[in-house]
Write a protein that holds these residues in place. Structure first.
Motif, PDB file in Angstrom:
ATOM      1  N   THR A 224       3.983  -8.526 -12.239  1.00 28.41           N
ATOM      2  CA  THR A 224       4.049  -7.773 -10.861  1.00 28.41           C
ATOM      3  C   THR A 224       4.424  -6.075 -11.850  1.00 28.41           C
ATOM      4  O   THR A 224       5.801  -5.603 -12.213  1.00 28.41           O
ATOM      5  CB  THR A 224       5.460  -7.514  -9.888  1.00 28.41           C
ATOM      6  OG1 THR A 224       5.301  -9.191  -9.508  1.00 28.41           O
ATOM      7  CG2 THR A 224       4.941  -6.701  -8.575  1.00 28.41           C
ATOM      8  N   ASN A 225       3.129  -4.988 -11.692  1.00 28.16           N
ATOM      9  CA  ASN A 225       4.329  -3.757 -12.171  1.00 28.16           C
ATOM     10  C   ASN A 225       4.438  -3.961 -13.472  1.00 28.16           C
ATOM     11  O   ASN A 225       5.246  -2.842 -13.957  1.00 28.16           O
ATOM     12  CB  ASN A 225       4.727  -2.956 -11.281  1.00 28.16           C
ATOM     13  CG  ASN A 225       3.769  -2.775  -9.735  1.00 28.16           C
ATOM     14  OD1 ASN A 225       2.678  -2.415  -9.552  1.00 28.16           O
ATOM     15  ND2 ASN A 225       4.156  -2.827  -8.409  1.00 28.16           N
TER      16      ASN A 225
ATOM     17  N   THR B 127      -0.496   1.661  -6.945  1.00 29.23           N
ATOM     18  CA  THR B 127       0.111   1.833  -6.455  1.00 29.23           C
ATOM     19  C   THR B 127       0.893   0.242  -7.025  1.00 29.23           C
ATOM     20  O   THR B 127       1.940   1.156  -7.189  1.00 29.23           O
ATOM     21  CB  THR B 127       0.567   1.927  -4.732  1.00 29.23           C
ATOM     22  OG1 THR B 127       0.154   1.085  -3.655  1.00 29.23           O
ATOM     23  CG2 THR B 127      -0.384   3.681  -4.339  1.00 29.23           C
ATOM     24  N   SER B 128       0.179  -0.421  -6.800  1.00 26.53           N
ATOM     25  CA  SER B 128       0.860  -2.089  -6.589  1.00 26.53           C
ATOM     26  C   SER B 128      -0.111  -3.102  -7.343  1.00 26.53           C
ATOM     27  O   SER B 128      -1.059  -2.776  -7.062  1.00 26.53           O
ATOM     28  CB  SER B 128       1.778  -2.006  -5.705  1.00 26.53           C
ATOM     29  OG  SER B 128       2.418  -3.407  -6.306  1.00 26.53           O
TER      30      SER B 128
ATOM     31  N   ARG C 116      -0.365  -6.381  -9.524  1.00 21.78           N
ATOM     32  CA  ARG C 116       0.308  -7.815  -9.859  1.00 21.78           C
ATOM     33  C   ARG C 116      -0.926  -9.085 -10.259  1.00 21.78           C
ATOM     34  O   ARG C 116      -2.189  -9.039  -9.755  1.00 21.78           O
ATOM     35  CB  ARG C 116       0.552  -8.779  -8.332  1.00 21.78           C
ATOM     36  CG  ARG C 116       1.334  -9.821  -8.142  1.00 21.78           C
ATOM     37  CD  ARG C 116       1.980  -9.282  -6.874  1.00 21.78           C
ATOM     38  NE  ARG C 116       2.818 -11.518  -6.804  1.00 21.78           N
ATOM     39  CZ  ARG C 116       4.143 -11.450  -7.325  1.00 21.78           C
ATOM     40  NH1 ARG C 116       5.029 -10.561  -7.792  1.00 21.78           N
ATOM     41  NH2 ARG C 116       4.533 -12.971  -7.007  1.00 21.78           N
TER      42      ARG C 116
ATOM     43  N   ASP D 194      -2.908  -2.470  -5.060  1.00 20.74           N
ATOM     44  CA  ASP D 194      -3.441  -1.901  -4.070  1.00 20.74           C
ATOM     45  C   ASP D 194      -3.352  -0.634  -4.178  1.00 20.74           C
ATOM     46  O   ASP D 194      -2.787   0.174  -5.877  1.00 20.74           O
ATOM     47  CB  ASP D 194      -2.047  -2.031  -3.330  1.00 20.74           C
ATOM     48  CG  ASP D 194      -1.648  -3.082  -3.215  1.00 20.74           C
ATOM     49  OD1 ASP D 194      -2.069  -3.958  -2.166  1.00 20.74           O
ATOM     50  OD2 ASP D 194      -0.044  -3.711  -2.817  1.00 20.74           O
TER      51      ASP D 194
ATOM     52  N   LYS E  62      -4.428   3.625  -3.725  1.00 18.47           N
ATOM     53  CA  LYS E  62      -4.340   4.488  -2.998  1.00 18.47           C
ATOM     54  C   LYS E  62      -4.424   6.100  -2.966  1.00 18.47           C
ATOM     55  O   LYS E  62      -4.480   6.396  -4.328  1.00 18.47           O
ATOM     56  CB  LYS E  62      -2.764   4.731  -2.350  1.00 18.47           C
ATOM     57  CG  LYS E  62      -1.850   5.633  -0.946  1.00 18.47           C
ATOM     58  CD  LYS E  62      -0.849   5.464  -0.952  1.00 18.47           C
ATOM     59  CE  LYS E  62       0.074   6.437   0.322  1.00 18.47           C
ATOM     60  NZ  LYS E  62       0.455   6.429   1.432  1.00 18.47           N
TER      61      LYS E  62
ATOM     62  N   LYS F 150      -6.013   6.870   2.931  1.00 19.87           N
ATOM     63  CA  LYS F 150      -6.425   6.240   2.634  1.00 19.87           C
ATOM     64  C   LYS F 150      -5.606   5.234   1.204  1.00 19.87           C
ATOM     65  O   LYS F 150      -5.143   5.386   0.646  1.00 19.87           O
ATOM     66  CB  LYS F 150      -7.844   6.430   2.060  1.00 19.87           C
ATOM     67  CG  LYS F 150      -8.436   7.465   2.351  1.00 19.87           C
ATOM     68  CD  LYS F 150      -9.697   8.013   1.445  1.00 19.87           C
ATOM     69  CE  LYS F 150     -10.658   9.224   2.192  1.00 19.87           C
ATOM     70  NZ  LYS F 150     -11.428   9.045   1.667  1.00 19.87           N
ATOM     71  N   ILE F 151      -5.752   3.953   2.099  1.00 21.49           N
ATOM     72  CA  ILE F 151      -5.257   2.710   1.155  1.00 21.49           C
ATOM     73  C   ILE F 151      -6.442   1.601   1.452  1.00 21.49           C
ATOM     74  O   ILE F 151      -7.406   1.473   2.077  1.00 21.49           O
ATOM     75  CB  ILE F 151      -4.160   2.090   1.655  1.00 21.49           C
ATOM     76  CG1 ILE F 151      -4.140   1.654   3.468  1.00 21.49           C
ATOM     77  CG2 ILE F 151      -2.948   2.908   1.290  1.00 21.49           C
ATOM     78  CD1 ILE F 151      -3.035   0.670   3.684  1.00 21.49           C
TER      79      ILE F 151
ATOM     80  N   ASN G 193      -6.568  -2.618  -0.735  1.00 23.62           N
ATOM     81  CA  ASN G 193      -6.561  -3.725  -1.810  1.00 23.62           C
ATOM     82  C   ASN G 193      -7.560  -4.560  -2.003  1.00 23.62           C
ATOM     83  O   ASN G 193      -7.919  -4.733  -1.256  1.00 23.62           O
ATOM     84  CB  ASN G 193      -5.048  -4.262  -1.281  1.00 23.62           C
ATOM     85  CG  ASN G 193      -5.396  -5.104   0.090  1.00 23.62           C
ATOM     86  OD1 ASN G 193      -5.445  -5.317   1.043  1.00 23.62           O
ATOM     87  ND2 ASN G 193      -5.663  -6.783  -0.387  1.00 23.62           N
TER      88      ASN G 193
ATOM     89  N   LYS H 229     -13.030 -11.500   1.376  1.00 22.71           N
ATOM     90  CA  LYS H 229     -10.962 -12.062   1.784  1.00 22.71           C
ATOM     91  C   LYS H 229     -11.203 -13.392   2.513  1.00 22.71           C
ATOM     92  O   LYS H 229     -10.758 -14.071   1.620  1.00 22.71           O
ATOM     93  CB  LYS H 229     -11.112 -10.711   2.574  1.00 22.71           C
ATOM     94  CG  LYS H 229     -10.667  -9.741   2.100  1.00 22.71           C
ATOM     95  CD  LYS H 229      -9.600  -7.871   2.571  1.00 22.71           C
ATOM     96  CE  LYS H 229     -10.926  -7.854   3.966  1.00 22.71           C
ATOM     97  NZ  LYS H 229      -9.417  -6.983   5.121  1.00 22.71           N
TER      98      LYS H 229
END
Lengths: 447, 411
Positions: free
Chosen positions: A26-27, A130-131, A133, A167, A169, A173-174, A176, A362
């Motif tokens: 993670t990150n 931003t993230s 995983r 994720d 950004k 606006k976001i 994933n 999704k």
């Protein structure tokens, strides 16, 4: 034979030896790295009226469990003539495919980690992220199957793959999205840098440029991935014939030979292709088969366990599958896909004035109304793919939609997965495969 | 070096119903055990299913320390609590006999319907203990009914569900519950396209998914949540309070009162949104520390995993109003199945509704045609949020019903 089966009853034993690896970053930080092995068993006894099951991790106690279940059942001297019991195949032998160099257990865990780190590092510092995983997952199951009819089998399957979920950004606006690749061979996971880069750039473009979709009826072109989910959700679940057992309305509704879709539509379920839907035998010891569910728009077949095949006076198809050793086999799909047609993607797109291309998804669901929740989707304007669009869900009535297909492209892509899978009642997730060509469908509801 | 052990034992009698009769009975008795070792800011984990040699497993966990997995937090210590939630059935034999009688009644009462799927009796024992004086034990027995029903004349795979999770069994009430649902199919109802009062059951509709996604501590901490930077802001209705809950009072019978790190909240709940004000995302110890967030006790993971952030059930606080009071003399659309919907990244929501009824507070007046619902997360729990009822359609089903004004269109 190491087990003594009770007389005047049908019984079988499925023993699963499981090996799994799971690595999570993670990150950039290692969160999980484990290999584990375990063995579990599922035991079934049938007296012609009811089934009695036991799930246990006590392998030494299987004979006792078998005897205890037999005590619950009613002795039936005619059990061999029972229509369900007559359906069971009696296969014997060693059908293990993933041995020697092909065995995922032979790959050192550090090598698996290094692969995941490499892909993680490739995109970790990119703009907008931003993230991140990252998962590496593999799973190898070796199953032994014994039955009172004489089945004596050992067979295996394995999957291995990576998934990177990001994720993104950009201002307010976001978005994933994820990149996933899976196979039954570890070596197939290498050399995917270009593919990952392209998928990541698509997601960034979507983040920055996606517009709201015009809600309403649209012509939709599904990618091979989306088409596979569409086939699985819209029709595959309705081909699982346990839903039909004892249901006269469904028997009339789903009579073989009925026209159910456009003439260019053929849907197949097959456990033989490699990938996450691959099985050599199902969990009742039946050999995997290729089954046409729809052939040229006509209802051609359905998926069976021994019980459903007996009830509908048809034949087993190798689709009795259990999520794991804790569950009984029920009728499930394997790899479900739409057969190829004869148009190119460009030709399909050129026939659309105002529509949507769904590239990734999704999730999907399928009852009378099927749904697909798109992730990456694009507007089609005047026969050309235009800007990305944000949709929450694409839906349609199954019975109407299958007749609304008017174009199918000329090559099939099959997709495998390492996380998630198909859910049916309590048994989720079961590994399955999806696929198809690009498929054009008219009059779908887009929101 | 601190040793910790997590044990999960599951016993179950699962009855599968086919064509309104018992088709199979499944017994399950499985123990899964995870061993953890903490040392110098690292964690090592090993797990086993079934019997084991404790010294060997502890050795495997110690060896796993060499993998270098960070655990920059203190394990929970000096906490003891045991809780047992009992159920009306103590053994699977009586349970099976009772379900057979109940099915017999259903076959007589509703010959035009087919009932399928599972009714389960299960007991789960969770235990978490360590060298620091942590000793938490939870034993929960429960009944799960997910009996699917289908009109014999219907072309659908399924039309409804007699569903509940609880500890109490009352055959008469179960049959009354089934009657309410089945009787709803005897009439066809209709609605005009427009804004309507809609009743949502969390088990039948994914209308809370966006809250699970956006309140995730990692997503929030890294700035990817639509709620990022909004702690303390009023985002929703004054009447809307959202708990992370594992409280048996909230009917959360699938989870022990502690998380996989041994965190226990007061009253087994944590208010993430309180009277419309966003208080906190849900977090485990590591996420809370890394992003300077409040720790809410949301560690999950498998029995043999490193504890990791994982959502606990999100529960809307009940309003001080009954179903009748929330309806206020009007009818509403009761959504039984709404499968496959989703939110856009910004929070717009759309879902098809496969089964819905027109509802007057006591009975389903008639089945509605297939519908689409649309809204967005801020309106659903903001200006259009009407409340969450204190009662339910059946006393067996303790899951609260949420009332929201939504845009409704016939498909």
């Amino acid at each position: 034979m190491m087990y003594k089966f009770p007389e005047n009853l049908y019984s079988d034993i499925r023993i699963e030896d499981v090996f799994e690896t799971r690595i999570v970053i993670t990150n950039g930080t290692l969160d999980e790295m484990k290999e584990k092995s375990y063995t579990g068993a599922f035991i079934r006894v049938f007296d012609g009226q009811k089934w009695y099951y036991s799930a246990t991790s006590d392998i030494e106690g299987i004979q006792k469990e078998l005897n205890d279940l037999a005590q619950m059942a009613v002795q039936n001297e005619a059990i061999d003539d029972d229509p369900v019991v007559r359906q069971f195949e009696v296969n014997k032998g060693d059908f293990c495919e993933f041995t020697g160099e092909n065995d995922i257990r032979k790959v050192p865990v550090e090598e698996k980690k290094a692969l995941l780190v490499k892909y993680t590092d490739q995109i970790r510092e990119r703009d907008c992220i931003t993230s991140l995983r990252s998962h590496y997952v593999d799973n190898k199951k070796t199953k032994r199957f014994y039955s009172s009819k004489g089945a004596d089998l050992i067979y295996d399957f394995q999957t291995t793959g990576i998934r990177l979920s990001y994720d993104l950004k950009d201002g307010e606006k976001i978005f994933n999205e994820r990149y996933e690749c899976a196979s039954d061979q570890f070596k197939d996971l290498s050399g995917r840098e270009g593919e990952l880069n392209a998928e990541f750039e698509k997601a960034v473009d979507f983040l920055k440029n996606a517009r709201e979709v015009r809600q309403g009826k649209h012509t939709v072109i599904f990618s091979p991935l989306a088409a596979g989910v569409f086939a699985h959700e819209s029709f595959g679940h309705k081909s699982e014939s346990d839903f039909m057992v004892g249901d006269e309305t469904m028997k009339k509704e789903w009579v073989i030979g009925k026209k159910v879709g456009a003439e260019l539509l053929s849907i197949i379920d097959d456990g033989n292709p490699t990938g996450s839907g691959h099985i050599t035998f199902d969990d009742e010891g039946t050999k995997a088969e290729k089954t046409y569910l729809i052939r040229d728009g006509i209802l051609a077949g359905r998926l069976h366990s021994a019980s459903s095949a007996a009830a509908l006076e048809e034949h087993v198809t190798g689709n009795a599958r259990a999520k794991d050793f804790e569950f009984e086999p029920i009728v499930r799909m394997t790899t479900t896909y739409i057969e190829k047609g004869n148009e190119t993607l460009e030709e399909l797109v050129s026939g659309v004035d105002d529509g949507i291309l769904v590239e990734t998804i999704k999730h999907g669901s399928g009852m009378t109304t099927f749904t697909i929740a798109p992730s990456l989707a694009y507007a089609i304007k005047d026969g050309k793919i235009s800007h990305p669009v944000k949709c929450s869900v694409v839906s349609g009535n199954v019975f109407e939609t299958l007749n609304e297909i008017d174009g199918v492209s000329d090559s099939v892509g099959l997709h495998s997965f390492i996380l998630g899978g198909c859910g049916k009642m309590e048994q989720y997730p079961l590994p399955v495969g999806f696929g198809g060509p690009y498929v054009r469908v008219n009059n779908l509801n887009v929101q | 070096m601190i040793n910790e052990k997590y044990t999960l034992k599951t016993e179950e009698t699962s009855i599968n119903v086919v064509m309104s009769d018992v088709e199979s009975i499944r017994k399950k008795n499985i123990t899964k055990t995870g061993f953890r070792v903490y040392a110098d800011g690292k964690i090592g984990v090993a797990g086993v299913i079934g019997t084991y040699d404790e010294a060997e497993m502890k050795g495997k966990a110690r060896a796993a320390l060499s993998l270098g997995i960070d655990y920059p937090c203190e394990p929970t210590g000096n906490l003891k609590r045991g809780e047992t939630v009992v159920c009306d059935f103590e053994d699977g034999v009586k349970f099976t006999e009772e379900i057979e009688v109940t099915l017999s009644e259903l076959r007589k009462s509703h010959p035009d319907f087919i009932f399928n799927n599972k009714i389960n009796l299960s007991t789960e024992d969770h235990a978490l203990e360590n060298d620091l004086g942590l000793n938490l034990r939870s034993r929960i027995s429960r009944i799960d009914s997910s009996l699917l029903l289908k009109e014999k004349s219907s072309p659908n795979l399924l039309d409804g569900v007699v569903g509940f999770m609880g500890t109490k069994w009352d055959r008469d009430e179960y049959l009354r519950f089934a009657n309410i649902i089945c009787n709803g199919f005897s009439n066809q109802a209709d609605v005009e396209n427009g804004i309507h009062k809609v009743i949502l059951h969390p088990m039948g509709c994914d209308f809370m998914n966006k809250l699970y996604t956006e309140l995730h501590g990692l997503k929030f901490g890294t700035g990817g949540s639509i709620f990022a930077g909004k702690i303390g802001e009023k985002l929703f209705s004054e009447d809307f309070t959202l708990y992370q809950s594992v409280s048996s009072e909230d009917n959360m019978l699938e989870f022990p009162f502690f998380d996989t790190e041994g965190a226990v909240n007061e009253k087994d709940r944590y208010a993430l949104i309180e009277n419309g004000i966003f208080r906190a995302p849900y977090t485990d110890k590591k996420t809370a520390k890394q992003y300077h967030l409040v720790h809410t006790g949301a560690a999950g993971g498998e029995y043999d995993s490193v504890p990791t952030l994982s959502p606990k059930p999100l529960v809307i606080r009940k309003s001080e109003k009954t179903i009748a009071e929330l309806l206020n003399g009007e009818t509403a659309i009761y959504v039984m199945f709404a499968s496959g919907g989703d939110f856009t990244p910004e929070g717009k929501y759309a879902t098809p509704v496969q089964t819905a009824f027109l509802f007057d507070g006591e009975r389903f007046i008639g089945r509605l045609p297939q519908l689409n619902l649309t809204s967005n997360i801020y309106d659903m729990f903001g200006k259009d949020y009407l409340g969450t009822a204190t009662d339910s359609i059946s006393t067996l089903d303790r899951t609260p019903l949420t009332f929201i004004n939504m845009k409704v269109e016939k498909i």
